[in-house]
Design an enzyme around this catalytic site. Structure first.
Site, PDB file in Angstrom:
ATOM      1  N   ASP A   1       3.190   2.031  -4.811  1.00 27.59           N
ATOM      2  CA  ASP A   1       3.133   1.869  -6.455  1.00 27.59           C
ATOM      3  C   ASP A   1       3.898   3.412  -6.710  1.00 27.59           C
ATOM      4  O   ASP A   1       4.682   3.418  -7.778  1.00 27.59           O
ATOM      5  CB  ASP A   1       1.686   1.870  -6.932  1.00 27.59           C
ATOM      6  CG  ASP A   1       0.589   2.771  -6.500  1.00 27.59           C
ATOM      7  OD1 ASP A   1       0.907   3.533  -5.511  1.00 27.59           O
ATOM      8  OD2 ASP A   1      -0.324   2.913  -7.143  1.00 27.59           O
TER       9      ASP A   1
ATOM     10  N   GLU B   1      -6.610  10.686 -14.427  1.00 22.70           N
ATOM     11  CA  GLU B   1      -6.698  11.052 -12.985  1.00 22.70           C
ATOM     12  C   GLU B   1      -5.623  12.249 -12.383  1.00 22.70           C
ATOM     13  O   GLU B   1      -6.122  12.811 -11.587  1.00 22.70           O
ATOM     14  CB  GLU B   1      -6.339   9.837 -12.403  1.00 22.70           C
ATOM     15  CG  GLU B   1      -7.101   9.957 -10.555  1.00 22.70           C
ATOM     16  CD  GLU B   1      -7.652   8.518 -10.130  1.00 22.70           C
ATOM     17  OE1 GLU B   1      -7.849   8.474  -9.096  1.00 22.70           O
ATOM     18  OE2 GLU B   1      -7.810   7.416 -10.932  1.00 22.70           O
TER      19      GLU B   1
ATOM     20  N   GLY C   1     -12.592   1.931  -1.374  1.00 26.17           N
ATOM     21  CA  GLY C   1     -10.974   1.779  -1.548  1.00 26.17           C
ATOM     22  C   GLY C   1     -10.950   0.494  -2.457  1.00 26.17           C
ATOM     23  O   GLY C   1      -9.853  -0.017  -2.679  1.00 26.17           O
TER      24      GLY C   1
ATOM     25  N   GLU D   1       0.803  -1.278  -0.008  1.00 25.15           N
ATOM     26  CA  GLU D   1       0.114  -0.020  -0.054  1.00 25.15           C
ATOM     27  C   GLU D   1       0.895   1.237  -0.166  1.00 25.15           C
ATOM     28  O   GLU D   1       1.920   1.423   0.806  1.00 25.15           O
ATOM     29  CB  GLU D   1      -0.984   0.027   1.348  1.00 25.15           C
ATOM     30  CG  GLU D   1      -2.233   0.762   0.837  1.00 25.15           C
ATOM     31  CD  GLU D   1      -2.997   0.250   0.098  1.00 25.15           C
ATOM     32  OE1 GLU D   1      -2.983   0.584  -0.905  1.00 25.15           O
ATOM     33  OE2 GLU D   1      -3.888  -0.865   0.450  1.00 25.15           O
ATOM     34  N   HIS D   2       0.427   2.080  -1.041  1.00 22.01           N
ATOM     35  CA  HIS D   2       1.325   3.422  -1.062  1.00 22.01           C
ATOM     36  C   HIS D   2       2.856   2.987  -1.367  1.00 22.01           C
ATOM     37  O   HIS D   2       3.358   3.935  -1.443  1.00 22.01           O
ATOM     38  CB  HIS D   2       1.357   4.170   0.393  1.00 22.01           C
ATOM     39  CG  HIS D   2       0.144   4.881   0.643  1.00 22.01           C
ATOM     40  ND1 HIS D   2      -0.563   6.121   0.108  1.00 22.01           N
ATOM     41  CD2 HIS D   2      -0.938   4.470   1.204  1.00 22.01           C
ATOM     42  CE1 HIS D   2      -1.699   6.068   0.653  1.00 22.01           C
ATOM     43  NE2 HIS D   2      -2.106   5.297   1.375  1.00 22.01           N
TER      44      HIS D   2
ATOM     45  N   SER E   1     -12.636   4.511  -9.482  1.00 20.39           N
ATOM     46  CA  SER E   1     -12.389   5.455 -10.518  1.00 20.39           C
ATOM     47  C   SER E   1     -11.514   4.709 -11.711  1.00 20.39           C
ATOM     48  O   SER E   1     -11.620   5.164 -12.849  1.00 20.39           O
ATOM     49  CB  SER E   1     -11.539   6.342  -9.868  1.00 20.39           C
ATOM     50  OG  SER E   1     -10.339   5.880  -9.104  1.00 20.39           O
TER      51      SER E   1
ATOM     52  N   SER F   1     -11.305   1.092  -5.677  1.00 21.94           N
ATOM     53  CA  SER F   1     -11.044   1.672  -6.983  1.00 21.94           C
ATOM     54  C   SER F   1     -11.772   1.878  -8.279  1.00 21.94           C
ATOM     55  O   SER F   1     -11.805   1.532  -9.438  1.00 21.94           O
ATOM     56  CB  SER F   1      -9.424   1.348  -7.442  1.00 21.94           C
ATOM     57  OG  SER F   1      -9.103   2.281  -8.278  1.00 21.94           O
TER      58      SER F   1
ATOM     59  N   ASP G   1      -3.788   0.730  -9.775  1.00 24.70           N
ATOM     60  CA  ASP G   1      -5.421   0.605  -9.803  1.00 24.70           C
ATOM     61  C   ASP G   1      -5.616   0.588 -11.372  1.00 24.70           C
ATOM     62  O   ASP G   1      -6.526  -0.382 -11.467  1.00 24.70           O
ATOM     63  CB  ASP G   1      -6.132   1.898  -9.352  1.00 24.70           C
ATOM     64  CG  ASP G   1      -5.793   2.176  -7.886  1.00 24.70           C
ATOM     65  OD1 ASP G   1      -5.221   1.110  -7.013  1.00 24.70           O
ATOM     66  OD2 ASP G   1      -6.298   3.276  -7.305  1.00 24.70           O
TER      67      ASP G   1
ATOM     68  N   GLY H   1     -16.212   4.503  -2.714  1.00 27.18           N
ATOM     69  CA  GLY H   1     -15.617   5.100  -1.400  1.00 27.18           C
ATOM     70  C   GLY H   1     -15.271   3.915  -0.430  1.00 27.18           C
ATOM     71  O   GLY H   1     -14.692   4.162   0.527  1.00 27.18           O
TER      72      GLY H   1
END
Length: 377
Positions: A24, A147, A111, A21-22, A115, A113, A159, A109
């Protein structure tokens, strides 16, 4: 509104990230998978040169515009769509007027993705509809850029990659710097992947995400000044990091420390999955959550509460917050026989503590974005 024409249907999945996590956007390693929760697009040419109509069933909105007058909106789902179209138009002149209906089965919302599923599904659909000739990697890259530029979230590549490249029953061990990847079987029987949704909105997630990214960039600049311009976080050990502790300052030191440790955990998780050492695998998830909670500081009381609740349950091998943070879901690896009882108890204590309703869903690693030309009307 008249009937929108359909020539093809696109199914675009959300994603989970098992671990990494965090990392990429820090040229690190991740272990995502596409999931069986999706967005459906029905697209058709409307025989105009530039008139586009996009209808969102979920929002009940219709977005109408011309291809030569694409501009950002103040906010909202429209910018994900407009950003993708803007990027496609930088690469080809073959795009013409089209109609599109969007129906999401993804929990917004949480998590997973939604989007990226929206961006990549639209891009892949238009690529097929107009024979644009874009490769999967070009679609991944342009969706990420959309994005960045239209939405303002400086996301990494994970993502969009997961939504496009997913494979049923597999997760993907991705090197976000080289883009090399390996499919890893997600064989965790008799356990399942259960997501618990805090139903806490990610109000801080986008701004805080960009701040974390900036902090990591500042940290890397200091490390490069000391150890060479070509290094990334993958080259830095905890021992080397300690040498710069004073110069980095406590906050940036903690951010850097988390990224270094999380990269190593991804390798350990891949090894544990290949060896089916599920106990070790679960422990790594708990370690990631502690890092996100204390060093990266992107958790929230609701997420922490749910992970702590899972820790003393022998049927739960591991749990952690997933996604950008400040809300969304916890990911739990839980024995299939224990799911109903766990959900019942977790829902009760969560409501008692936060006066908020917990929602949940099981998921499995699934196929990436797919196209059907079945002329659905």
């Amino acid at each position: 509104m008249g009937r929108l024409k359909t020539d093809l249907t696109v199914i675009s999945p959300g994603r989970i990230n098992i671990i990494g996590e965090h990392t990429d956007y820090n040229d690190g390693y991740v272990l995502p998978g596409a999931i069986d929760k999706t967005i459906t697009f029905k697209l058709g040419k409307n025989d105009t040169e530039k008139c586009c109509r996009i209808y969102s069933k979920g929002f009940g909105d219709i977005l109408e515009f011309d291809l030569d007058s694409i501009t950002k909106k103040p906010k909202g789902w429209e910018n994900y769509v407009l950003g993708v179209l803007h990027e496609i138009l930088q690469r080809t002149h073959k795009l013409k007027g089209f109609d599109c209906t969007i129906e999401s089965h993804l929990p917004v919302g949480s998590g997973v993705s939604s989007s990226a599923a929206l961006e990549c599904g639209l891009a892949i659909g238009l690529n097929a509809l107009f024979d644009l000739g874009l490769t999967k990697w070009e679609i991944i890259a342009l969706s990420q850029t959309a994005e960045h530029e239209f939405v303002g979230t400086k996301c990494g590549i994970m993502d969009q990659f997961a939504s496009v490249m997913g494979k049923k029953d597999h997760v993907m061990f991705l090197d976000c710097m080289t883009l090399d990847f390996e499919y890893i079987p997600m064989d965790i029987e008799p356990y399942r992947i259960l997501l618990l949704n805090t139903n806490v909105a990610h109000n801080l997630a986008s701004s805080a995400y960009n701040i974390r990214r900036s902090q990591c960039e500042k940290g890397l600049a200091i490390l490069r000044k000391n150890f060479g311009e070509d290094i990334t976080y993958r080259h830095i050990t905890s021992t080397l990091l300690d040498q710069c502790k004073e110069e980095l300052g406590e906050t940036i030191f903690n951010r850097c420390s988390y990224v270094i440790e999380e990269n190593l955990r991804v390798f350990e998780a891949v090894k544990a999955l290949k060896e089916k050492n599920l106990t070790k695998f679960g422990q790594l998830l708990y370690q990631t959550h502690e890092g996100l909670r204390h060093k990266y500081q992107v958790s929230c009381p609701e997420l922490d509460f749910l992970v702590d609740f899972a820790k003393d349950k022998t049927d739960v091998l591991g749990a952690r917050m997933m996604g950008g943070g400040f809300g969304g879901c916890t990911l739990n690896i839980i024995h299939k026989e224990a799911i109903d009882d766990f959900i019942k108890k977790a829902s009760s204590v969560y409501h008692e503590r936060f006066s908020n309703t917990l929602t949940f869903f099981q998921t499995v690693p699934s196929q990436g974005t797919t196209i059907s030309r079945e002329n659905v009307h």
